[in-house]
Design an enzyme around this catalytic site. Structure first.
Site, PDB file in Angstrom:
ATOM      1  N   ASP A  41       0.830  -1.202   0.000  1.00 45.80           N
ATOM      2  CA  ASP A  41       0.000   0.000   0.000  1.00 45.80           C
ATOM      3  C   ASP A  41       0.866   1.255   0.000  1.00 45.80           C
ATOM      4  OD1 ASP A  41       0.909  -0.038   2.611  1.00 45.80           O
ATOM      5  OD2 ASP A  41      -1.088   0.033   3.536  1.00 45.80           O
ATOM      6  N   LYS A 110      -1.300  -9.618   2.919  1.00 44.53           N
ATOM      7  CA  LYS A 110      -0.641  -9.110   4.125  1.00 44.53           C
ATOM      8  C   LYS A 110      -1.608  -8.217   4.882  1.00 44.53           C
ATOM      9  CE  LYS A 110       2.529  -5.761   4.213  1.00 44.53           C
ATOM     10  NZ  LYS A 110       1.979  -4.844   5.255  1.00 44.53           N
ATOM     11  N   GLU A 112      -1.918  -5.549   8.189  1.00 37.21           N
ATOM     12  CA  GLU A 112      -1.345  -4.810   9.316  1.00 37.21           C
ATOM     13  C   GLU A 112      -2.144  -5.207  10.548  1.00 37.21           C
ATOM     14  OE1 GLU A 112      -0.596  -0.695   8.813  1.00 37.21           O
ATOM     15  OE2 GLU A 112       0.358  -0.944   6.851  1.00 37.21           O
ATOM     16  N   GLU A 178       8.297  -4.251  11.509  1.00 34.85           N
ATOM     17  CA  GLU A 178       8.750  -2.959  10.997  1.00 34.85           C
ATOM     18  C   GLU A 178       9.139  -2.005  12.116  1.00 34.85           C
ATOM     19  OE1 GLU A 178       7.395   0.686   7.984  1.00 34.85           O
ATOM     20  OE2 GLU A 178       6.155  -1.119   8.145  1.00 34.85           O
TER      21      GLU A 178
END
Length: 268
Positions: A41, A110, A112, A178
Site C-alpha cells: 500500500d 498481508k 497490518e 517494521e
C-alpha cells in the site's frame, strides 16, 4: 514459490522481499530471484502522489496486484490489504482478501495486525487464503501511533511478542516486523517457527523487505533503516535533460528516426 515454501525457509536460508507496483518493476524483481514480491500500500506514497497509505483503495490494489502477477513466474506475490478493507466486518474482510487471489492472482495477503486480526487470520487460513502478518510500525495506524519506532519499552515489546505468537498460532505463514529495536526483532525471531521479515528490525530476522523505489534510488530520500543500491532517479534526470536539449537544438528526431513514403510526394 508458495507460502509453505517461505515458511520452510525459516532459520535455513535468508529470505528476500521487495515491493513492486507494476509489471516492469515486478519483472526485474522476479528475474533477480527475489523470494517475495509485495504489492504494498506504499504505492500511495510512491506512485499515486498521496502523503500516506490511507487513501489507497481496494480496486487500485487489485489492479496493481494483477499487473504484477501477470509477469511474476517464481516469486510469491503478496497483496497488501489497504486501510479499512479488512478488520471491520469479517465477511467483507474475507471477500476482499479472497478477491486478491481470485481476481488478481495473488498468492497471499498481508494484514497490518493487532488484536482485531487474530481471529481473521485464523478464518482466512482455514479458507485457504495465506496470511502474512505485520507488526511493529503499522503505517495504516499512523493517526493513532504516529510513524515512530515501536516496542521501545518493556510493556510495548511484550505486547508485540504476544501478538506475534498469537498470529503464528492463528496460521500466519510469516511475519513482517517494521521499525522495532533489533534486540526485540531477535527475540521474536527466536520464539517463532514461522519466518520473520524485517524492515528496520535488525539483522537477526529470517529475511528483509524494502520499498523498491528506495533500493533502486528512485525516491528523493530513504527511510533511516533503508539503503539505496542504485541511482535510477539520477539516470532518469540525465536522460530527460538530454531529451529536452536534443529537441530544442534540433538534434532529435534525426533522419533515422523518421520514415518517408515516396508515393506521398505528389499528394500536395
Amino acid at each position: 514459490m508458495r507460502a509453505k515454501d517461505i515458511r520452510e525457509k525459516a532459520g535455513v536460508d535468508p529470505i528476500t522481499m521487495l515491493t513492486a507496483y507494476d509489471a516492469p518493476s515486478a519483472s526485474v524483481v522476479d528475474e533477480a530471484g527475489i523470494d517475495m514480491v509485495l504489492v504494498g500500500d506504499s504505492v500511495g506514497n510512491t506512485r499515486l502522489g498521496h502523503d500516506s497509505t490511507l487513501p489507497v483503495t481496494l480496486e487500485e490494489t487489485l489492479s496493481r496486484t494483477a499487473a504484477v502477477s501477470r509477469v511474476v513466474d517464481d516469486a510469491l506475490v503478496v497483496a497488501d490489504m489497504p486501510f479499512l478493507t479488512f478488520g471491520v466486518d469479517e465477511a467483507q474482510s474475507i471477500e476482499n482478501c479472497g478477491r486478491m487471489l481470485k481476481e488478481a492472482d495473488a498468492d497471499a495477503v498481508k494484514l497490518e495486525c493487532g488484536e482485531h486480526t487474530v481471529d481473521l487470520t485464523r478464518r482466512l487460513t482455514q479458507l485457504g487464503i495465506p496470511v502474512q502478518a505485520h507488526l511493529g510500525l503499522t503505517p495504516q495506524g499512523e493517526n493513532v501511533t504516529g510513524l515512530f519506532r515501536q516496542g521501545t519499552d518493556a510493556e510495548a515489546a511484550r505486547h508485540i511478542v504476544d501478538l506475534a505468537e498469537r498470529h503464528e498460532e492463528a496460521g500466519a505463514f510469516s511475519l513482517v516486523l517494521e521499525h522495532i529495536p533489533a534486540n526485540l526483532g531477535r527475540v521474536i525471531t527466536e520464539r517463532l517457527d514461522i519466518p520473520t521479515i524485517g524492515i528496520g528490525a535488525g539483522a537477526d530476522c529470517d529475511g528483509q523487505v524494502l520499498v523498491v523505489d528506495e533500493v533502486i534510488g528512485l525516491s528523493e530520500g530513504a527511510a533511516p533503516f533503508s539503503k539505496a543500491f542504485g541511482d535510477v532517479r539520477g539516470e532518469m534526470e540525465r536522460a530527460v535533460e538530454e531529451y529536452k536539449h536534443a529537441v530544442e537544438s534540433g538534434e532529435f528526431p534525426a533522419e533515422e528516426h523518421s520514415h518517408v513514403e515516396p508515393e506521398l510526394d505528389d499528394v500536395y
